[in-house]
Design a protein around this motif. Structure first.
Motif, mmCIF file in Angstrom:
data_model
loop_
_atom_site.group_PDB
_atom_site.id
_atom_site.type_symbol
_atom_site.label_atom_id
_atom_site.label_comp_id
_atom_site.label_asym_id
_atom_site.label_seq_id
_atom_site.Cartn_x
_atom_site.Cartn_y
_atom_site.Cartn_z
ATOM 1 N N ILE A 111 0.847 -1.193 0.000
ATOM 2 C CA ILE A 111 0.000 0.000 0.000
ATOM 3 C C ILE A 111 0.884 1.245 0.000
ATOM 4 C CG2 ILE A 111 -1.786 1.286 1.249
ATOM 5 C CD1 ILE A 111 -2.582 -1.399 2.549
ATOM 6 N N TYR A 120 -1.429 6.949 1.188
ATOM 7 C CA TYR A 120 -2.752 6.601 1.691
ATOM 8 C C TYR A 120 -2.783 6.443 3.208
ATOM 9 C CZ TYR A 120 -3.460 5.700 -3.251
ATOM 10 O OH TYR A 120 -3.517 5.827 -4.615
ATOM 11 N N TYR A 121 -1.680 6.722 3.868
ATOM 12 C CA TYR A 121 -1.635 6.641 5.325
ATOM 13 C C TYR A 121 -2.187 7.915 5.974
ATOM 14 C CZ TYR A 121 1.717 2.678 4.992
ATOM 15 O OH TYR A 121 2.343 1.489 4.733
ATOM 16 N N PRO A 155 -3.309 1.427 6.525
ATOM 17 C CA PRO A 155 -4.397 0.454 6.420
ATOM 18 C C PRO A 155 -3.813 -0.955 6.338
ATOM 19 C CG PRO A 155 -4.373 1.992 4.541
ATOM 20 C CD PRO A 155 -3.107 2.183 5.280
ATOM 21 N N TYR A 160 -5.989 -1.877 1.116
ATOM 22 C CA TYR A 160 -6.461 -0.735 0.342
ATOM 23 C C TYR A 160 -7.171 -1.273 -0.894
ATOM 24 C CZ TYR A 160 -6.257 3.411 -2.699
ATOM 25 O OH TYR A 160 -6.563 4.447 -3.528
ATOM 26 N N GLU A 205 -9.841 -0.276 -4.319
ATOM 27 C CA GLU A 205 -10.492 0.716 -5.172
ATOM 28 C C GLU A 205 -11.807 0.139 -5.681
ATOM 29 O OE1 GLU A 205 -7.477 1.402 -8.101
ATOM 30 O OE2 GLU A 205 -6.512 2.976 -6.907
ATOM 31 N N ARG A 232 -11.987 6.944 1.282
ATOM 32 C CA ARG A 232 -11.079 7.999 0.830
ATOM 33 C C ARG A 232 -11.496 8.496 -0.545
ATOM 34 N NH1 ARG A 232 -5.531 9.441 2.007
ATOM 35 N NH2 ARG A 232 -4.512 10.419 0.213
ATOM 36 N N CYS A 257 -6.531 5.528 8.475
ATOM 37 C CA CYS A 257 -7.035 4.322 9.143
ATOM 38 C C CYS A 257 -6.489 4.253 10.566
ATOM 39 C CB CYS A 257 -6.654 3.082 8.340
ATOM 40 S SG CYS A 257 -7.556 2.935 6.784
ATOM 41 N N MET A 289 -9.025 0.574 3.867
ATOM 42 C CA MET A 289 -9.216 1.881 3.255
ATOM 43 C C MET A 289 -9.879 1.651 1.908
ATOM 44 S SD MET A 289 -6.730 5.111 2.503
ATOM 45 C CE MET A 289 -7.120 5.790 4.114
ATOM 46 N N SER A 295 -11.212 3.272 -1.439
ATOM 47 C CA SER A 295 -11.158 4.431 -2.324
ATOM 48 C C SER A 295 -12.353 4.429 -3.271
ATOM 49 C CB SER A 295 -9.870 4.416 -3.139
ATOM 50 O OG SER A 295 -9.914 5.401 -4.162
#
Length: 472
Positions: free
Chosen positions: A31, A35-36, A48, A51, A53, A77, A89, A95, A97
């Motif tokens: 990941i 995205y943290y 997370p 992750y 999508e 997100r 997270c 997480m 997206s």
């Protein structure tokens, strides 16, 4: 931790791959670290466990149904442009997206609405409306934010003076609840008194109550003409005193922003952007929109005459796209300029009654001086939303910065409350302002917030630890 959330296993990872697609699922070290956290890593950097999508509402329903059954926390997100530490997270988990859900579903010219998926960018929503001669007015500073993120934070922006906030343009919402149920809040109608107004509760809930899958937004006719006035004054008090005079005129301004000379100089010094006026300790930037050229001329003339009578040093009129863009680029560069001027920043975005803006700015600066923090307030004079930036200068230790900013924030929020204001006008609570909400609103209101959260999310799996806390 509110509940003993499940630590995800390979079996859980595989289940998410099956309900979505393996190429849209990342686990552990795979990941990306972006995205943290959101745009404010100071408010939390948390990895997370998975992750994913999502591409459609069915996938979101399936993910949430599984997460609910297994007691796995989920954070949604969008573009990640939030400024409150909301899209991270905090307790691990998933997480999710929604940025691949970025389609225009329909543009209804008869009803003057546009229906889009939550991952569509704000700038693309505005462009789609403009292509049909229509206008989506909300204009938060970050144009690359997702529309779902705008709705879930009730984003404001400079045009709120005339047109209102994101909330004022949301007709209806389709969303997934924490247990995987798909629901509709309101419908594409102008009036609705059918039951509780849950739609307006969801708007601004910062991803803690449900996951948006479709949003229908109101559009209005595109204004044909626009101009911007730059009004310098010898003092902040004279500058702010002009605001109610502008709002009492027959033509309502689209935006009213104020900048003190110190901030204008910071932008010029670091970014080489400058306003067309050099005089004055404080400046109002005022925008007008109109449907006809004569209407626009009348509005600008009235504002100019009123400003000069009130003590404005001069009136500069920006009447071409290039000149207008140049003026607003200075306002838009404030944060970037302060980042270049300092080694770290902290911010609060309180709201106070417009009549108390000058008082708040004066007190905010004195609070900063007391704790050795450079404080630079600026913002939306038309609605009282003041972005109060705290700058860490060279030579300040980590301990001095942390203690100083916490002390400043406590006092700044106290001043906002004393003036009858609010803790946040645009950026929200998220994780960054979590500790300040309960003292601000009081125990009874805080318990009401907790009850609302539990009514939507009895397992506390959706964006847990944001806005409110259940920890002792």
């Amino acid at each position: 931790m509110p509940f003993p959330y499940k630590k995800m296993t390979e079996e859980d990872f595989e289940q998410i791959r099956q309900v979505t697609a393996p190429e849209r699922v990342w686990v552990g070290d795979a990941i990306a670290k972006e995205y943290y956290h959101d745009e404010m890593p100071e408010y939390g950097v948390y990895p997370p466990e998975l992750y994913v999508e999502a591409e459609n509402k069915d996938e979101i329903c399936a993910i949430m149904k599984y997460a609910y059954e297994q007691n796995i926390p989920v954070v949604v997100r969008g573009a990640g442009t939030g400024l409150a530490g909301g899209a991270n997270c905090k307790y691990g988990g998933i997480m999710l997206s929604v940025m691949k859900m970025n389609k225009l579903i329909r543009l209804d010219k008869a009803n003057m609405t546009i229906t889009v998926q939550p991952g569509m960018l704000l700038t693309d929503v505005a462009a789609a409306a403009a292509a049909e001669g229509l206008f989506y007015p909300p204009d938060p500073g970050e144009r690359t934010a997702s529309i779902g993120g705008n709705v879930i934070t009730n984003a404001g922006g400079m045009r709120a003076v005339r047109y209102g906030l994101t909330r004022d343009f949301v007709r209806c919402i389709e969303a997934v609840l924490p247990d995987g149920s798909l629901v509709q809040f309101s419908s594409n109608v102008v009036k609705n008194t059918t039951g509780y107004d849950v739609k307006d509760l969801v708007i601004g809930s910062e991803g803690t109550l449900c996951i948006l899958t479709e949003v229908t937004l109101k559009l209005i006719p595109m204004p044909k003409y626009t101009r911007t006035l730059v009004l310098p004054f010898n003092s902040l008090e004279a500058c702010i005193d002009m605001v109610p005079k502008l709002l009492q005129m027959s033509a309502v301004p689209t935006a009213i922003e104020f900048l003190e000379r110190e901030l204008i100089d910071i932008v010029e010094r670091n970014l080489h952007k400058m306003l067309p006026v050099k005089e004055g300790e404080a400046v109002l930037i005022v925008m007008y929109d109109a449907g006809s050229e004569q209407e626009l001329i009348n509005a600008c003339n009235a504002a100019a005459e009123g400003a000069l009578e009130a003590g404005a040093i001069d009136v500069c009129i920006a009447d071409t796209p290039e000149r207008i863009g140049s003026v607003w680029s200075v306002r838009g560069a404030i944060l970037e300029g302060m980042k270049a001027e300092s080694i770290a920043q902290e911010e609060c975005d309180v709201v106070v009654p417009r009549s108390r803006i000058a008082d708040y700015v004066r007190i905010a600066k004195s609070i900063g001086q007391k704790y050795g923090i450079k404080v630079e307030p600026c913002g939306h004079a038309g609605d009282g939303n003041i972005h109060t930036e705290m700058l860490r200068m060279e030579g300040m230790s980590d301990e001095e910065w942390k203690k100083g900013t916490q002390a400043c924030l406590t006092e700044l929020y106290g001043v906002a409350k004393e003036f009858g204001g609010q803790l946040s006008g645009e950026h929200g609570i998220g994780n960054g302002r979590l500790e300040y909400l309960k003292p601000f609103v009081g125990d009874r209101m805080y318990k009401l917030y907790q009850s609302i959260k539990l009514a939507f999310d009895d397992k506390l799996i959706l964006n847990p630890g944001k806005i409110i806390s259940f920890e002792q």
